[in-house]
Scaffold this motif. Structure first.
Motif, mmCIF file in Angstrom:
data_model
loop_
_atom_site.group_PDB
_atom_site.id
_atom_site.type_symbol
_atom_site.label_atom_id
_atom_site.label_comp_id
_atom_site.label_asym_id
_atom_site.label_seq_id
_atom_site.Cartn_x
_atom_site.Cartn_y
_atom_site.Cartn_z
ATOM 1 N N TYR A 1 50.160 -3.224 35.387
ATOM 2 C CA TYR A 1 50.317 -4.794 35.833
ATOM 3 C C TYR A 1 51.357 -4.756 36.454
ATOM 4 C CZ TYR A 1 46.638 -5.307 31.963
ATOM 5 O OH TYR A 1 45.620 -5.103 31.329
ATOM 6 N N ASP B 1 49.181 -8.057 39.858
ATOM 7 C CA ASP B 1 48.197 -7.617 39.395
ATOM 8 C C ASP B 1 48.367 -8.106 38.042
ATOM 9 O OD1 ASP B 1 46.683 -5.987 41.080
ATOM 10 O OD2 ASP B 1 48.584 -4.683 41.238
ATOM 11 N N ALA B 2 47.410 -8.521 37.594
ATOM 12 C CA ALA B 2 47.321 -9.362 36.288
ATOM 13 C C ALA B 2 46.075 -9.280 35.832
ATOM 14 C CB ALA B 2 48.123 -10.488 36.097
#
Lengths: 274, 361
Positions: free
Chosen positions: A3, A60-61
């Motif tokens: 992430y 990005d999660a």
């Protein structure tokens, strides 16, 4: 899955809060975000959890269901008891019945809060409240744990670090911001911010190795603008092009020295540019 | 001492809300007590029915009676219906000696003025006060007080409850949790809706018990009106919470919404006695319409059909205020909320932030 936030730019009105900041965290590891007040730590963490919109960049999660977030503020509902706080969050994440009770008691036990389960959150000490907030963020066993400024007293910090380490050992990707550099040194990697820009990033060793210059210990600094107090003496930054004076003793810089020296260099560059 | 005074002025200069109150409140009070604080009703709406209607209407002092209806064929039952529907304040039935003036007692000050004027006209007319024969103030006030209590809970208590989440920082936590903004709002206001409903039942019951206030109409119409009104005031509460950062600010703002409702809704000063400009402010306030419904249902036994205007106004207000407030709250709660999980890419587009979900995970 890794992430992170990549080349993030965040602007609040005329203020550039983040300027091309990147952060990556892998499952089972802890990334510490360090920096002084106004460095952009909270904005970065809020970007990661989707609370702040980027002007540019990539996040990005996982979905909110898979994020555990402890904001810099209280992190618990003051007029609910410890157990009621946990039950409320459990309900939001779809936990109920025996599964909720078992997970709640397990986390409260690990945070040494089981004995105060019936106490109102407003009646807890600052450290206990942060531990409750951490337990609430961990309740649904999220793959990504985001903890904003865990700055509490020294004893509570030890407890919190134990909990953070346990979470990472169990496979969570942990991102935490802190103003305590000694705390950050324990993380797998760190990111130092200053005025919304990256000062340094990588493992502790990588950050130390990337430092270009020397730090010398002295009782009386030659250039006040490039010196900072360390206990009863001063540490002073010297660029590679300069000789460390004979009345100063070169030291192996630690993280605190490196972050302060990089901040001073950046401030100097900014002044020169303007 | 000087430093303290300077510091206080500097703080006050930055506290725009208090500064606004300091300027707006005296102006508001001046306008209200100058133009609205008047118990004397200058004119009343009248209907004259029966065989002698035209002749009798001609004898009425036109400076006081605004005769809006003259109907020779109508009977006493028709006249009563006109009062029940709040079409007129007084309906005079002719064709008998003396003529009978039916007065709407739910309009306290108008009916007092009507009785006073008719008493001066000698034996040609006798008056009968309907719905509030003894012209008790409590009978008129209790239905309005119910609205005031709902306003209090809806605006002050609800806004405090919502602002507390912001103050303690837990709103930020909720924003990150997998819970929809609509669920947060509904979850927050439902308890207040319930508490306000219980309060309404208690106040109505106590009003009937202690002051013998009648309940002549259909309870369903009353509940429907109260429900709509609650949506409006809860919407106001949500709206206040979106423009307040602290509990103090929320209370301050809620009072700025509450004050005009108390003074200009017709609850204390009759709307008909107010200057036209101020009266129109009253017509923009939800409490004005709830008071029309509560007094109409409880005292006159008014039907849903006869109360179409206040119901329509409350419906429009409920939709506008509640939707607007929840949209604002939603924006506060989720300014950068990710709609889909995965990678979110933000690209500059004309200097504005823009984002889209590139992939799921």
């Amino acid at each position: 899955m890794t992430y992170g936030v990549h080349s993030a730019v965040v602007r609040f009105g005329d203020t550039l809060a983040l300027d091309g900041v990147s952060l990556e965290v892998e499952p089972g590891s802890v990334v510490a975000v360090v920096g002084g007040d106004g460095a952009g730590k909270t904005t970065l963490l809020r970007s990661l959890v989707g609370k702040v919109q980027l002007e540019r960049g990539v996040v990005d999660a996982p979905s909110p269901q898979a994020i555990g977030y402890l904001p810099a503020t209280a992190g618990s509902w003051p007029s609910l008891t410890v157990a009621q706080n946990m039950d409320f969050v459990g309900g939001i994440y779809g936990l109920s019945g025996k599964a909720l009770v078992s997970r709640r008691d397990e986390l409260l036990g690990r945070a040494s809060l089981l004995d105060v389960a019936d106490r109102l959150a407003s009646q807890l000490s600052g450290g206990m409240r942060r531990k409750l907030g951490f337990s609430m963020a961990m309740l649904h066993d999220p793959p990504l744990l985001v903890l904003d400024d865990t700055g509490v007293d020294r004893v509570s910090r030890v407890d919190l670090w134990r909990l953070v380490s346990e979470a990472a050992a169990a496979g969570a990707a942990v991102v935490m911001s802190t103003t305590y550099l000694d705390e950050a040194e324990r993380a797998a990697s760190l990111l130092a911010l200053d005025g919304g820009r990256m000062l340094a990033s990588g493992t502790l060793q990588e950050v130390l190795d990337s430092f270009d210059g020397a730090v010398a210990r002295t009782a009386s600094p030659h250039r006040r603008a490039w010196a900072w107090r360390r206990g009863r003496v001063y540490h002073e930054y010297w660029p590679t092009t300069a000789e460390v004076p004979v009345d100063a003793v070169a030291v192996i810089p630690d993280l605190e020295d490196v972050v302060i020296a990089l901040s001073l260099l950046r401030g100097h560059d900014r002044e020169m540019a303007s | 001492m000087r430093a303290m005074i300077v510091k206080e002025f500097r703080e006050l200069r930055r506290d725009k809300r208090t500064l606004g109150m300091l300027i707006a409140m005296p102006l508001l009070l001046l306008v209200i007590f100058g133009y609205a604080a008047n118990f004397k009703v200058p004119t009343v709406k009248a209907a004259v029915v029966g065989t002698q209607a035209t002749q009798f209407a001609a004898t009425l002092p036109s400076s006081f009676f605004d005769v809006t209806l003259i109907e020779k064929t109508d009977t006493q039952a028709d006249a009563e219906r006109l009062l029940e529907n709040n079409t007129v304040d007084v309906a005079i039935v002719t064709g008998q000696q003396p003529a009978l003036a039916l007065v709407d007692g739910s309009n306290l000050f108008a009916s007092q003025a009507i009785v006073s004027v008719l008493n001066k006209s000698g034996d040609k007319v006798s008056s009968q006060i309907l719905y509030n024969p003894e012209l008790k103030t409590s009978w008129v006030m209790v239905p309005a007080i119910i609205g005031l209590i709902l306003t209090f809970i809806g605006t002050i208590v609800t806004s405090i409850g919502l602002v507390r989440e912001r103050e303690t920082g837990t709103l930020e936590q909720l924003a990150v949790m997998p819970i929809k903004p609509a669920t947060v709002i509904l979850g927050k206001i439902s308890p207040y809706f319930l508490v306000a409903s219980i309060d309404m039942i208690i106040i109505t019951g106590l009003g009937m018990l202690l002051f013998s206030v009648p309940f002549n109409g259909n309870p369903f119409v009353f509940v429907l009106g109260a429900g709509l009104f609650l949506f409006v005031v809860l919407g106001l509460g949500v709206f206040i919470s979106t423009i307040s950062q602290t509990t103090g600010q929320a209370i301050q703002t809620a009072f700025m919404f509450l004050m005009p409702q108390i003074l200009l809704s017709g609850m204390i000063f009759p709307l008909d006695a107010m200057a036209a400009g101020v009266r129109w402010i009253g017509y923009l306030l939800p409490l004005t319409y709830f008071t029309m419904i509560s007094q109409g249902v409880m005292l006159r036994g008014a039907s849903l059909a006869s109360l179409w205007l206040p119901f329509l106004m409350l419906t429009v207000m409920a939709v506008v205020v509640f939707s607007g407030a929840t949209l604002r709250f939603r924006r506060d709660l989720a300014p950068g909320r990710r709609r889909h999980h995965g990678t979110v890419v933000a690209e500059p587009s004309g200097g504005q932030a823009g984002s889209e979900a590139r992939s799921g995970s």
